[in-house]
Design a protein around this motif. Structure first.
Motif, PDB file in Angstrom:
ATOM      1  N   GLN A 236       0.813  -1.213   0.000  1.00 45.29           N
ATOM      2  CA  GLN A 236       0.000   0.000   0.000  1.00 45.29           C
ATOM      3  C   GLN A 236       0.852   1.271   0.000  1.00 45.29           C
ATOM      4  N   GLY A 237       2.152   1.124   0.097  1.00 49.23           N
ATOM      5  CA  GLY A 237       3.043   2.277   0.102  1.00 49.23           C
ATOM      6  C   GLY A 237       3.151   2.970   1.445  1.00 49.23           C
ATOM      7  N   ILE A 238       2.663   2.345   2.493  1.00 43.16           N
ATOM      8  CA  ILE A 238       2.739   2.927   3.836  1.00 43.16           C
ATOM      9  C   ILE A 238       4.164   2.803   4.378  1.00 43.16           C
ATOM     10  N   VAL A 239       4.802   1.688   4.065  1.00 46.97           N
ATOM     11  CA  VAL A 239       6.156   1.386   4.546  1.00 46.97           C
ATOM     12  C   VAL A 239       7.047   1.138   3.338  1.00 46.97           C
ATOM     13  N   THR A 240       8.275   1.661   3.390  1.00 46.27           N
ATOM     14  CA  THR A 240       9.251   1.448   2.326  1.00 46.27           C
ATOM     15  C   THR A 240      10.238   0.373   2.757  1.00 46.27           C
ATOM     16  N   VAL A 241      10.504  -0.552   1.841  1.00 44.17           N
ATOM     17  CA  VAL A 241      11.488  -1.602   2.115  1.00 44.17           C
ATOM     18  C   VAL A 241      12.709  -1.334   1.243  1.00 44.17           C
ATOM     19  N   TYR A 242      13.896  -1.512   1.827  1.00 47.42           N
ATOM     20  CA  TYR A 242      15.155  -1.329   1.116  1.00 47.42           C
ATOM     21  C   TYR A 242      15.823  -2.689   0.987  1.00 47.42           C
ATOM     22  N   LYS A 243      16.276  -3.018  -0.217  1.00 39.04           N
ATOM     23  CA  LYS A 243      17.027  -4.247  -0.435  1.00 39.04           C
ATOM     24  C   LYS A 243      18.502  -3.926  -0.269  1.00 39.04           C
ATOM     25  N   ILE A 244      19.130  -4.511   0.715  1.00 40.34           N
ATOM     26  CA  ILE A 244      20.563  -4.353   0.934  1.00 40.34           C
ATOM     27  C   ILE A 244      21.161  -5.739   0.819  1.00 40.34           C
ATOM     28  N   GLY A 245      21.830  -5.972  -0.290  1.00 39.87           N
ATOM     29  CA  GLY A 245      22.275  -7.329  -0.602  1.00 39.87           C
ATOM     30  C   GLY A 245      21.041  -8.178  -0.864  1.00 39.87           C
ATOM     31  N   ASN A 246      20.919  -9.281  -0.149  1.00 43.25           N
ATOM     32  CA  ASN A 246      19.738 -10.139  -0.276  1.00 43.25           C
ATOM     33  C   ASN A 246      18.736  -9.914   0.854  1.00 43.25           C
ATOM     34  N   ALA A 247      18.981  -8.901   1.684  1.00 40.13           N
ATOM     35  CA  ALA A 247      18.159  -8.701   2.874  1.00 40.13           C
ATOM     36  C   ALA A 247      17.240  -7.489   2.734  1.00 40.13           C
ATOM     37  N   ASN A 248      16.059  -7.616   3.314  1.00 40.47           N
ATOM     38  CA  ASN A 248      15.141  -6.490   3.413  1.00 40.47           C
ATOM     39  C   ASN A 248      15.504  -5.684   4.646  1.00 40.47           C
ATOM     40  N   ARG A 249      15.513  -4.373   4.499  1.00 37.60           N
ATOM     41  CA  ARG A 249      15.783  -3.475   5.618  1.00 37.60           C
ATOM     42  C   ARG A 249      14.732  -2.377   5.633  1.00 37.60           C
ATOM     43  N   PHE A 250      14.439  -1.881   6.840  1.00 39.06           N
ATOM     44  CA  PHE A 250      13.434  -0.857   7.042  1.00 39.06           C
ATOM     45  C   PHE A 250      14.064   0.251   7.864  1.00 39.06           C
ATOM     46  N   LYS A 251      13.862   1.494   7.452  1.00 41.20           N
ATOM     47  CA  LYS A 251      14.460   2.636   8.136  1.00 41.20           C
ATOM     48  C   LYS A 251      13.560   3.063   9.286  1.00 41.20           C
ATOM     49  N   ARG A 252      14.110   3.027  10.493  1.00 42.98           N
ATOM     50  CA  ARG A 252      13.349   3.312  11.714  1.00 42.98           C
ATOM     51  C   ARG A 252      12.658   4.673  11.656  1.00 42.98           C
ATOM     52  N   SER A 253      13.362   5.708  11.212  1.00 45.64           N
ATOM     53  CA  SER A 253      12.770   7.055  11.174  1.00 45.64           C
ATOM     54  C   SER A 253      11.592   7.123  10.209  1.00 45.64           C
TER      55      SER A 253
ATOM     56  N   LEU B  86       9.605   4.569   9.487  1.00 45.71           N
ATOM     57  CA  LEU B  86       8.504   3.846  10.134  1.00 45.71           C
ATOM     58  C   LEU B  86       7.794   4.765  11.123  1.00 45.71           C
ATOM     59  N   ASP B  87       8.571   5.507  11.904  1.00 45.04           N
ATOM     60  CA  ASP B  87       7.994   6.437  12.868  1.00 45.04           C
ATOM     61  C   ASP B  87       7.160   7.501  12.156  1.00 45.04           C
ATOM     62  N   ASP B  88       7.689   8.051  11.071  1.00 46.89           N
ATOM     63  CA  ASP B  88       6.965   9.085  10.319  1.00 46.89           C
ATOM     64  C   ASP B  88       5.694   8.539   9.686  1.00 46.89           C
ATOM     65  N   ALA B  89       5.765   7.343   9.122  1.00 46.09           N
ATOM     66  CA  ALA B  89       4.609   6.759   8.432  1.00 46.09           C
ATOM     67  C   ALA B  89       3.462   6.461   9.383  1.00 46.09           C
ATOM     68  N   LEU B  90       3.790   6.170  10.625  1.00 44.57           N
ATOM     69  CA  LEU B  90       2.753   5.765  11.572  1.00 44.57           C
ATOM     70  C   LEU B  90       2.351   6.875  12.541  1.00 44.57           C
TER      71      LEU B  90
END
Length: 62
Positions: free
Chosen positions: A32-49, A51-55
């Motif tokens: 839904q575009g509420i949370v952004t996921v970043y691919k770093i290598g083969n891993a999914n990462r989420f930026k804490r700041s 997440l705080d802003d989105a919610l």
């Protein structure tokens, strides 16, 4: 003694625990575009700041 440097990024398990949601909800929010996921290598990462802003509640304009 070295100070522990906290990463601004969290893995999926840390994100689920931080938001207190299930994996299905997280991936729904990504779709839904509420949370952004970043691919770093083969891993999914989420930026804490981001997440705080989105919610953060939005105040209605009056």
């Amino acid at each position: 003694m070295k100070a522990k440097i906290e990463s601004p990024y969290m893995n999926t398990a840390e994100t689920l625990d931080y938001l207190r949601i299930c994996r299905k909800t997280l991936y729904n929010w990504i779709g839904q575009g509420i949370v952004t996921v970043y691919k770093i290598g083969n891993a999914n990462r989420f930026k804490r700041s981001e997440l705080d802003d989105a919610l953060r509640p939005v105040k209605p304009i009056m």
